[in-house]
Design a protein around this motif. Structure first.
Motif, PDB file in Angstrom:
ATOM      1  N   VAL A   1      43.579  47.442  50.130  1.00  0.00           N
ATOM      2  CA  VAL A   1      44.498  46.218  49.970  1.00  0.00           C
ATOM      3  C   VAL A   1      44.217  45.162  49.295  1.00  0.00           C
ATOM      4  O   VAL A   1      44.564  44.040  48.795  1.00  0.00           O
ATOM      5  CB  VAL A   1      45.285  45.831  51.465  1.00  0.00           C
ATOM      6  CG1 VAL A   1      46.375  45.004  51.189  1.00  0.00           C
ATOM      7  CG2 VAL A   1      45.897  47.453  51.948  1.00  0.00           C
ATOM      8  N   ARG A   2      42.848  44.877  49.806  1.00  0.00           N
ATOM      9  CA  ARG A   2      42.313  43.611  49.006  1.00  0.00           C
ATOM     10  C   ARG A   2      42.140  43.701  47.559  1.00  0.00           C
ATOM     11  O   ARG A   2      42.165  42.615  46.747  1.00  0.00           O
ATOM     12  CB  ARG A   2      40.847  43.580  49.667  1.00  0.00           C
ATOM     13  CG  ARG A   2      40.743  43.313  51.063  1.00  0.00           C
ATOM     14  CD  ARG A   2      39.214  42.778  51.566  1.00  0.00           C
ATOM     15  NE  ARG A   2      39.145  43.023  53.011  1.00  0.00           N
ATOM     16  CZ  ARG A   2      38.794  43.770  53.758  1.00  0.00           C
ATOM     17  NH1 ARG A   2      38.487  45.166  53.307  1.00  0.00           N
ATOM     18  NH2 ARG A   2      38.590  43.625  55.114  1.00  0.00           N
ATOM     19  N   TRP A   3      42.208  44.896  46.813  1.00  0.00           N
ATOM     20  CA  TRP A   3      42.332  44.969  45.575  1.00  0.00           C
ATOM     21  C   TRP A   3      43.572  44.625  44.921  1.00  0.00           C
ATOM     22  O   TRP A   3      43.706  43.984  43.808  1.00  0.00           O
ATOM     23  CB  TRP A   3      41.895  46.215  45.128  1.00  0.00           C
ATOM     24  CG  TRP A   3      40.490  46.758  45.193  1.00  0.00           C
ATOM     25  CD1 TRP A   3      39.799  47.313  46.328  1.00  0.00           C
ATOM     26  CD2 TRP A   3      39.408  46.257  44.340  1.00  0.00           C
ATOM     27  NE1 TRP A   3      38.392  47.517  46.007  1.00  0.00           N
ATOM     28  CE2 TRP A   3      38.179  46.810  44.752  1.00  0.00           C
ATOM     29  CE3 TRP A   3      39.281  45.779  42.998  1.00  0.00           C
ATOM     30  CZ2 TRP A   3      36.944  46.878  43.910  1.00  0.00           C
ATOM     31  CZ3 TRP A   3      38.233  45.473  42.459  1.00  0.00           C
ATOM     32  CH2 TRP A   3      37.024  45.940  42.949  1.00  0.00           C
ATOM     33  N   LEU A   4      44.653  44.791  45.882  1.00  0.00           N
ATOM     34  CA  LEU A   4      45.992  44.124  45.214  1.00  0.00           C
ATOM     35  C   LEU A   4      45.956  42.782  45.721  1.00  0.00           C
ATOM     36  O   LEU A   4      46.586  42.164  44.509  1.00  0.00           O
ATOM     37  CB  LEU A   4      46.847  44.871  46.279  1.00  0.00           C
ATOM     38  CG  LEU A   4      47.220  46.189  46.171  1.00  0.00           C
ATOM     39  CD1 LEU A   4      48.319  46.740  47.289  1.00  0.00           C
ATOM     40  CD2 LEU A   4      48.112  46.577  44.787  1.00  0.00           C
ATOM     41  N   THR A   5      45.363  42.261  46.325  1.00  0.00           N
ATOM     42  CA  THR A   5      45.185  40.583  46.324  1.00  0.00           C
ATOM     43  C   THR A   5      44.579  40.249  45.314  1.00  0.00           C
ATOM     44  O   THR A   5      44.843  39.104  44.910  1.00  0.00           O
ATOM     45  CB  THR A   5      44.730  40.388  47.752  1.00  0.00           C
ATOM     46  OG1 THR A   5      45.304  40.915  48.929  1.00  0.00           O
ATOM     47  CG2 THR A   5      44.613  38.934  48.059  1.00  0.00           C
ATOM     48  N   LEU A   6      43.565  40.825  45.129  1.00  0.00           N
ATOM     49  CA  LEU A   6      42.785  40.327  43.605  1.00  0.00           C
ATOM     50  C   LEU A   6      43.663  40.501  42.451  1.00  0.00           C
ATOM     51  O   LEU A   6      43.466  39.533  41.542  1.00  0.00           O
ATOM     52  CB  LEU A   6      41.465  41.215  43.472  1.00  0.00           C
ATOM     53  CG  LEU A   6      40.448  40.799  42.344  1.00  0.00           C
ATOM     54  CD1 LEU A   6      40.025  39.752  42.489  1.00  0.00           C
ATOM     55  CD2 LEU A   6      39.451  41.968  42.349  1.00  0.00           C
TER      56      LEU A   6
END
Length: 340
Positions: free
Chosen positions: A190-195
């Motif tokens: 999910v952190r890649w979505l935030t990025l």
């Protein structure tokens, strides 16, 4: 009788006045005679004017109103999004890759974070059945149920069951640490979505700034058939495509990231509640038995000397109430005898 001499200049002026009056009279008579001669012919040639009706007046007014209206303005044609995206330039390539990443991660996380996959219903029903009541909780049966339903819930409960025989605080601490590790493993994609939600608008802004620089640079050398405003307007609206594309990717990415984070927190909070409901059922095994790697309860062995392992005796059951009262009476009589 005295006679005065006649001035010749006065006589000359009088003569001129008479001649002027005679000429004026002749001219007036000639004009009057000409008017009388022409009037019958003019009256004969005159024709009656046709009457003016309301239709002619209305037609003239409509013609004047039509002449006062401005000419029709050509309406702008619609925007072709495909051709506009193609004109965005090479900065559309990283934005397109980010959009593919967002779609892939969103679909994968939505499928992975289904409640039936994180907390299988059969496993939860079996664990709650074994813990009803909690004093009769069976760790080997719970361990076998976890092996049959692999999931994050099974991993967390299995780690807790492997601490059977230890103090309750140590069991709960192990369960909390395992929950944190599993939640972090599920939240890392999910952190890649935030990025993507943070970086994609910056990519679009970079493309827009570059496009505006190119537009102003090309406006310095214009052809004879193009104006500067036309050149700048075309370059700027083309340059803004990258910003539009960046925002179109970043907004769904931010929404999906927030939704998935909240879903992870909700699911693992439910797992934590289940674990802490099961933990009191392991308190009766503290210091007595532990769970083997194959899910079997075995006694805890202590080593009193090298190579000599002993098994602690089970705790003696509490004495009945009447036996406690009789032993207290015997002890009191013994104390009285010693005092005498």
């Amino acid at each position: 009788m005295t006679s005065y001499p006649i001035n010749p200049n006065r006589q000359e002026r009088a003569k001129q006045k008479r001649i002027a009056l005679i000429c004026l009279g002749v001219v007036l008579c000639a004009g009057w005679l000409c008017g009388l001669a022409d009037s019958p012919q003019a009256m004969a040639q005159a024709e009656p004017e046709p009457p003016i009706n309301a239709a002619d007046i209305q037609a003239v007014m409509n013609a004047e109103i039509a002449s006062e209206e401005p000419p029709p303005v050509a309406e702008p044609t619609g925007i072709d999004m495909l051709s506009l995206i193609l004109r965005g330039g090479r900065f559309m390539i990283p934005i397109g890759l980010m959009s593919l990443l967002v779609v892939t991660l969103a679909v994968e996380r939505l499928l992975s974070l289904r409640r039936g996959k994180v907390m299988p219903r059969r496993l939860v029903r079996e664990l709650r059945r074994l813990a009803d009541p909690v004093e009769s909780f069976d760790p080997p049966a719970a361990y076998q149920a976890c092996l049959q339903h692999p999931s994050p819930t099974a991993s967390i409960v299995g780690a807790m069951l492997m601490r059977t025989g230890q103090p309750l605080g140590e069991i709960e601490r192990t369960a909390t640490e395992t929950i944190g590790r599993e939640a972090d493993r599920y939240a890392s994609p999910v952190r890649w979505l935030t990025l993507a939600a943070a970086a994609t608008p910056l990519m679009g802004l970079l493309g827009t700034v570059w496009g505006m620089i190119v537009a102003f640079h090309e406006s310095t050398s214009l052809s004879a058939d193009r104006s500067r405003s036309e050149q700048l307007s075309e370059g700027i609206y083309t340059a803004l495509v990258t910003t539009l594309a960046g925002l179109a990717v970043a907004i769904p990415a931010a929404i999906f990231a927030q939704y998935l984070e909240n879903r992870i927190a909700k699911l693992f909070h439910s797992i934590e509640q289940l674990v802490f409901d099961l933990a009191p059922g392991l308190a009766r095994f503290d210091g007595r038995q532990r769970l083997d790697s194959d899910g079997t309860l075995i006694p805890i062995q202590y080593v009193d000397s090298p190579g000599n392992a002993i098994t602690p005796p089970p705790p003696s059951p509490p004495p009945p109430p009447h036996a406690t009262a009789s032993s207290a009476g015997v002890a009191e009589s013994g104390n009285q005898a010693k005092a005498s």
